[in-house]
Structures are given as structure tokens and as C-alpha cells.
Scaffold this motif. Structure first.
Motif, short mmCIF file in Angstrom:
data_model
loop_
_atom_site.label_atom_id
_atom_site.label_comp_id
_atom_site.label_asym_id
_atom_site.label_seq_id
_atom_site.Cartn_x
_atom_site.Cartn_y
_atom_site.Cartn_z
N HIS A 66 18.51 -10.27 0.82
CA HIS A 66 18.67 -9.48 -0.41
C HIS A 66 19.03 -10.38 -1.59
CE1 HIS A 66 20.05 -5.36 -2.18
NE2 HIS A 66 19.28 -6.04 -3.00
N THR A 67 19.95 -11.30 -1.37
CA THR A 67 20.31 -12.24 -2.44
C THR A 67 19.11 -13.10 -2.82
OG1 THR A 67 22.60 -12.30 -1.64
CG2 THR A 67 21.91 -14.07 -3.11
N ALA A 68 18.32 -13.50 -1.84
CA ALA A 68 17.12 -14.30 -2.11
C ALA A 68 16.12 -13.52 -2.96
CB ALA A 68 16.47 -14.73 -0.80
N ALA A 69 16.05 -12.20 -2.77
CA ALA A 69 15.14 -11.36 -3.56
C ALA A 69 15.53 -11.38 -5.03
CB ALA A 69 15.14 -9.93 -3.02
N GLN A 95 13.10 -12.83 -8.08
CA GLN A 95 12.69 -12.14 -9.30
C GLN A 95 12.97 -12.99 -10.54
OE1 GLN A 95 12.82 -7.80 -11.35
NE2 GLN A 95 14.71 -8.39 -10.32
N ALA A 96 14.12 -13.63 -10.59
CA ALA A 96 14.46 -14.48 -11.74
C ALA A 96 13.49 -15.66 -11.84
CB ALA A 96 15.90 -14.98 -11.61
N ALA A 97 13.13 -16.24 -10.71
CA ALA A 97 12.21 -17.37 -10.70
C ALA A 97 10.81 -16.95 -11.14
CB ALA A 97 12.16 -18.00 -9.31
N LEU A 98 10.37 -15.77 -10.70
CA LEU A 98 9.05 -15.26 -11.10
C LEU A 98 8.98 -15.06 -12.61
CD1 LEU A 98 8.43 -12.64 -8.26
CD2 LEU A 98 7.06 -14.70 -8.68
N GLY A 109 8.96 -2.59 -6.38
CA GLY A 109 9.25 -2.15 -5.02
C GLY A 109 9.88 -3.29 -4.25
N GLN A 110 10.60 -2.96 -3.20
CA GLN A 110 11.29 -4.00 -2.44
C GLN A 110 11.67 -3.49 -1.06
OE1 GLN A 110 14.62 -6.79 -4.05
NE2 GLN A 110 15.72 -5.04 -3.23
N LEU A 111 11.61 -4.39 -0.08
CA LEU A 111 12.14 -4.11 1.25
C LEU A 111 12.79 -5.37 1.77
CD1 LEU A 111 12.48 -2.31 3.75
CD2 LEU A 111 10.29 -3.19 4.58
N VAL A 112 14.10 -5.31 1.98
CA VAL A 112 14.82 -6.44 2.56
C VAL A 112 15.50 -5.99 3.84
CG1 VAL A 112 15.17 -7.80 0.48
CG2 VAL A 112 16.76 -5.98 0.99
N SER A 138 16.72 -7.85 8.03
CA SER A 138 17.21 -9.08 8.64
C SER A 138 16.09 -10.08 8.91
CB SER A 138 17.94 -8.76 9.95
OG SER A 138 17.07 -8.14 10.87
N GLU A 139 14.84 -9.62 8.87
CA GLU A 139 13.71 -10.48 9.21
C GLU A 139 13.09 -11.18 8.01
OE1 GLU A 139 12.81 -11.03 12.37
OE2 GLU A 139 14.47 -9.73 13.00
N ALA A 140 12.93 -10.45 6.89
CA ALA A 140 12.16 -11.01 5.79
C ALA A 140 12.48 -10.32 4.46
CB ALA A 140 10.67 -10.88 6.10
N VAL A 141 11.87 -10.87 3.41
CA VAL A 141 11.92 -10.30 2.06
C VAL A 141 10.52 -9.83 1.71
CG1 VAL A 141 12.32 -10.76 -0.39
CG2 VAL A 141 13.69 -11.95 1.34
N ARG A 142 10.38 -8.58 1.28
CA ARG A 142 9.11 -8.10 0.73
C ARG A 142 9.38 -7.63 -0.68
NH1 ARG A 142 6.50 -3.02 3.39
NH2 ARG A 142 7.49 -1.93 1.65
N PHE A 143 8.75 -8.29 -1.64
CA PHE A 143 9.05 -8.02 -3.05
C PHE A 143 7.76 -7.72 -3.80
CE2 PHE A 143 10.02 -9.21 -7.45
CZ PHE A 143 11.22 -8.55 -7.64
N ASP A 144 7.68 -6.51 -4.39
CA ASP A 144 6.53 -6.10 -5.20
C ASP A 144 6.89 -6.25 -6.67
OD1 ASP A 144 5.46 -5.40 -2.76
OD2 ASP A 144 5.85 -3.25 -3.01
N PHE A 145 5.93 -6.76 -7.46
CA PHE A 145 6.23 -7.01 -8.87
C PHE A 145 4.98 -6.85 -9.73
CE2 PHE A 145 4.88 -10.87 -6.84
CZ PHE A 145 4.13 -11.57 -7.78
N THR A 146 5.22 -6.57 -11.00
CA THR A 146 4.12 -6.38 -11.93
C THR A 146 3.58 -7.73 -12.39
OG1 THR A 146 5.76 -6.22 -13.72
CG2 THR A 146 4.97 -4.16 -12.77
#
Length: 259
Positions: A87-90, A94-97, A109-112, A114-122
Motif C-alpha cells: 500500500h505504501t508502495a502504491a 502515484q507520485a512517481a507517475l 482504481g487500486q488493489l493492494v 499481500s501479494e502485489a500492487v495493482r494501480f489504475d491511473f489516467t
């Protein structure tokens, strides 16, 4: 108290709980709830619109749970901590993007878990390999900086003054939670996070794709999830190398027979 029961699936409601309920793209906690003569395995945690936390799972030891029972609730620590790292990595992602692609980038959209980060962005086009590499480098640099992750509750007006990122169209109350990582990332967020970015250890984007017009999706790994990914790749390479060696050996044996 038992909230609902269907077959072996049970939902428990406690007077108070340490379990985080699924919200804001972060999955709910898992763990166990122990009482007099029973143990209940929590497979997921959600909450109602009224904020009542629901613990979904099954009785893994014993037979019955009764309303009014005193219990000990224990969150699975390793799963929670891995989810917090992602979650912190997400937030860092976003800031890096926004630094690399532009300030038009917003979370879609987002799903965090224990396995991975899934981050949707415009964003209007696929990211180039160079852009992906730059984003990874920025996130990993901020991880190496060991930035403190600070959470504060404040009024919505004060939060706006900090420049905190908020979800477009999201309805917020008068009091909000602001999560900041140095000056690099400041967001409104109700989820759980690590104490400092160094805990994340490492970050790697494993895929970037389009999911709708003007919306892209990044899937990424951190820490132990990333190590498991590398171990899987190493295993596949070893198997491939063995297969190639076996093929060469068989070809050599055939040539010897022909001579």
C-alpha cells in the motif's frame, strides 16, 4: 456474535476489533478469533455502509460460537505487513507517475494485498520502457531514502492546504486522514502503512497495460513478493537450461551412433 450463517460460512461481529476492513483498494485482514472452546479463522474482513466491521470465515476448531462470548482477536501479522508494504508502495508509485508522465495522472482504481500492487491511473497512451524504468528508479530511490511515513488526522480544509492528493469524486467527511512520506507523497488515505519507506525494500513493475480508454494499469511487486517472482524466474531458467542440455546430449549420442 454471529451475524449470519450459511453452510459452513460464518460472519462474526465484535464489539471492537483490530482487523482492518476492506476499503480504499486495500483488502481486509485475515487471522483468527479465539474464544471459550472454539477457534474461528477469518478469511476476509469487510464493513457495512454504517461502518460495522464483519469478520467472514469458518470455525476451524470447536463447534459453536455464541453471542456475548469473550474472544481474543489476532490479525495475521505477516499478511498485514506485506499488504502495508504494497500500500505504501502504491502511494510512491502515484507520485512517481505524476513526476514522469505529468500531473494529469490520477488514481482510477487500486488493489493492494499481500501479494502485489495493482494501480489504475489516467493516461492517454502506453508507457515506454524508458518511462517505466524512470518510475521504478524514482520509487526505489525514495525507498532507499528511508522516508518516515506520517499519518495525521485533520479537517478537510487543513488537508487541502497541505496539497494532499484526493480521489476525484470521492466524498470525504469533515475529518480526514493524511498520509505523508517526506515531501514526496501526501495523500488522503484511510489504509494501513509501514513506518518508513525503507521497509518496502525494493519495487519492480511487472506489467503495464490499457484497461479502458484513457486508463492504464500497472502491476508491481515489492519485498518478499518480488523475491518470490525472481525465484520463479530462476527456476524456469534452470528447467530450460536442463532441457537444452538434455537435447544437446541426445543429439550428441545420436551423432556418435551414426558415425
Amino acid at each position: 456474535c454471529i451475524r449470519d450463517r450459511e453452510d459452513d460460512n460464518i460472519t462474526l461481529v465484535l464489539s471492537e476489533t483490530p482487523f482492518y476492513a476492506e476499503s480504499g483498494g486495500q483488502v481486509g485482514d485475515v487471522g483468527v478469533i479465539k474464544g471459550n472452546g472454539f477457534e474461528f479463522t477469518v478469511e476476509n474482513t469487510t464493513k457495512t455502509h454504517e461502518g460495522v466491521v464483519l469478520h467472514h470465515g469458518y470455525i476451524s476448531d470447536g463447534e459453536t460460537v455464541s453471542c456475548g462470548d469473550k474472544v481474543h482477536a489476532e490479525v495475521n501479522r505477516s499478511v498485514r505487513e506485506a499488504t502495508m508494504r504494497n500500500h505504501t508502495a502504491a502511494h510512491l508509485l502515484q507520485a512517481a507517475l505524476r513526476k514522469i508522465l505529468g500531473t494529469h495522472v490520477e488514481q482510477a482504481g487500486q488493489l493492494v494485498n499481500s501479494e502485489a500492487v495493482r494501480f489504475d491511473f489516467t493516461h492517454f497512451q502506453a508507457m515506454t520502457p524508458e518511462e517505466i524504468e524512470k518510475v521504478e528508479d524514482i520509487v526505489n530511490n525514495e525507498i532507499a531514502e528511508n522516508l518516515p511515513v506520517i499519518t495525521k488526522e485533520m479537517s478537510l480544509e487543513d488537508a487541502k492546504k497541505t496539497g494532499a492528493m484526493a480521489l476525484f469524486g470521492e466524498k470525504y467527511g469533515e475529518t480526514v486522514r493524511v498520509v505523508s512520506m517526506g515531501d514526496f507523497s501526501v495523500e488522503l488515505c484511510g489504509g494501513t502503512h509501514v513506518a518508513n519507506t525503507g521497509v518496502i525494500s525494493a519495487f519492480k513493475i511487472i506489467s503495464e497495460s490499457g484497461i479502458a480508454a484513457g486508463v492504464r494499469r500497472i502491476e508491481a511487486l515489492t519485498s518478499t513478493g518480488l523475491m518470490k517472482h525472481y525465484e520463479s524466474i530462476e527456476e524456469e531458467m534452470n528447467l530450460a537450461a536442463k532441457a537444452v542440455s538434455y537435447t544437446h546430449l541426445r543429439a550428441h549420442e545420436t551423432s556418435l551412433h551414426l558415425v
